[in-house]
Design a protein around this motif. Structure first.
Motif, mmCIF file in Angstrom:
data_model
loop_
_atom_site.group_PDB
_atom_site.id
_atom_site.type_symbol
_atom_site.label_atom_id
_atom_site.label_comp_id
_atom_site.label_asym_id
_atom_site.label_seq_id
_atom_site.Cartn_x
_atom_site.Cartn_y
_atom_site.Cartn_z
ATOM 1 N N PRO A 62 0.894 -1.271 -0.107
ATOM 2 C CA PRO A 62 -0.103 -0.055 -0.057
ATOM 3 C C PRO A 62 0.754 1.225 0.124
ATOM 4 O O PRO A 62 0.337 2.314 -0.484
ATOM 5 N N HIS A 63 2.020 1.233 0.328
ATOM 6 C CA HIS A 63 3.070 2.411 0.413
ATOM 7 C C HIS A 63 3.839 2.763 -0.865
ATOM 8 O O HIS A 63 4.785 3.277 -0.973
ATOM 9 N N GLY A 64 3.637 1.627 -1.762
ATOM 10 C CA GLY A 64 4.253 1.657 -2.868
ATOM 11 C C GLY A 64 5.615 0.578 -3.073
ATOM 12 O O GLY A 64 5.439 -0.210 -2.140
ATOM 13 N N LEU A 81 13.683 0.800 7.412
ATOM 14 C CA LEU A 81 14.763 0.262 8.103
ATOM 15 C C LEU A 81 15.251 1.359 9.088
ATOM 16 O O LEU A 81 15.814 1.076 9.883
ATOM 17 N N ARG A 82 15.300 2.439 8.458
ATOM 18 C CA ARG A 82 15.802 3.687 9.237
ATOM 19 C C ARG A 82 15.053 4.360 10.362
ATOM 20 O O ARG A 82 15.240 5.082 10.991
ATOM 21 N N HIS A 83 13.737 3.542 10.432
ATOM 22 C CA HIS A 83 12.679 4.209 11.424
ATOM 23 C C HIS A 83 12.539 5.604 11.215
ATOM 24 O O HIS A 83 12.449 6.129 12.157
ATOM 25 N N GLU A 84 12.156 5.952 9.785
ATOM 26 C CA GLU A 84 11.840 7.049 9.492
ATOM 27 C C GLU A 84 10.446 7.507 9.159
ATOM 28 O O GLU A 84 10.281 7.672 7.912
ATOM 29 N N GLY A 85 9.533 7.384 9.784
ATOM 30 C CA GLY A 85 8.098 7.510 9.617
ATOM 31 C C GLY A 85 7.285 6.423 10.348
ATOM 32 O O GLY A 85 7.681 5.967 11.538
ATOM 33 N N GLU A 86 6.093 6.272 9.882
ATOM 34 C CA GLU A 86 4.929 5.726 10.633
ATOM 35 C C GLU A 86 5.355 4.345 10.755
ATOM 36 O O GLU A 86 5.411 3.572 11.799
ATOM 37 N N ILE A 87 5.652 3.834 9.505
ATOM 38 C CA ILE A 87 6.095 2.135 9.507
ATOM 39 C C ILE A 87 7.664 1.992 9.796
ATOM 40 O O ILE A 87 8.405 2.728 8.999
ATOM 41 N N GLY A 92 10.553 -3.018 16.940
ATOM 42 C CA GLY A 92 11.398 -2.985 18.071
ATOM 43 C C GLY A 92 12.715 -2.350 17.652
ATOM 44 O O GLY A 92 12.793 -1.460 16.842
ATOM 45 N N PRO A 93 13.865 -2.833 18.124
ATOM 46 C CA PRO A 93 15.100 -2.293 17.771
ATOM 47 C C PRO A 93 15.301 -2.149 16.330
ATOM 48 O O PRO A 93 15.277 -2.937 15.503
ATOM 49 N N GLN A 94 16.201 -0.977 15.665
ATOM 50 C CA GLN A 94 16.396 -0.916 14.521
ATOM 51 C C GLN A 94 17.628 -1.866 14.208
ATOM 52 O O GLN A 94 18.610 -2.271 14.916
#
Length: 119
Positions: A62-64, A81-87, A92-94
């Motif tokens: 759904p996000h492309g 993977l960089r935990h930059e956003g909602e998803i 858990g940990p990066q």
């Protein structure tokens, strides 16, 4: 001499593709198997994406597209993977920065698939 040079030039793309496939099999596939496949496989398809095949990653959810070969900055996977956003993946940990860097390098190199996972 010219024939030898022509054959060498013709073989370079094949050597590069084989090298990229080996990079996938040896460096990328183990990360995907350990970190992604437990949730993103053909049976579960969390987020409508399976990491068992390249086509699913290219199509995305759904996000492309999860990956855009040659363009890690445009690949949704890298943002997650960089935990930059909602998803944020994995939950858990990066992931360790070395693993993120290898996945980024794989995408930048064209996200060539090897033989370790299904195509």
């Amino acid at each position: 001499m010219r024939l030898g040079a022509a054959l060498l030039l013709a073989a370079l793309p094949l050597w590069g593709a084989n090298n990229d496939a080996r990079f996938f099999d040896e460096r990328v596939a183990p990360i995907l198997e350990k970190r992604c496949l437990p949730c993103h496989n053909d049976q579960l398809k969390n987020g409508d994406i399976s990491f068992e095949n390249r086509a699913s990653l290219l199509h995305g959810g759904p996000h492309g597209p999860a990956i855009v070969p040659g363009h890690p900055e445009s690949s949704f996977l890298m943002n997650a993977l960089r935990h930059e956003g909602e998803i944020q993946m994995p939950p858990g940990p990066q992931l360790p920065s070395k693993e993120i860097s290898l996945l980024r390098q794989w995408i930048k190199r064209g996200a060539i698939w090897g033989s370790r996972l299904r195509k």
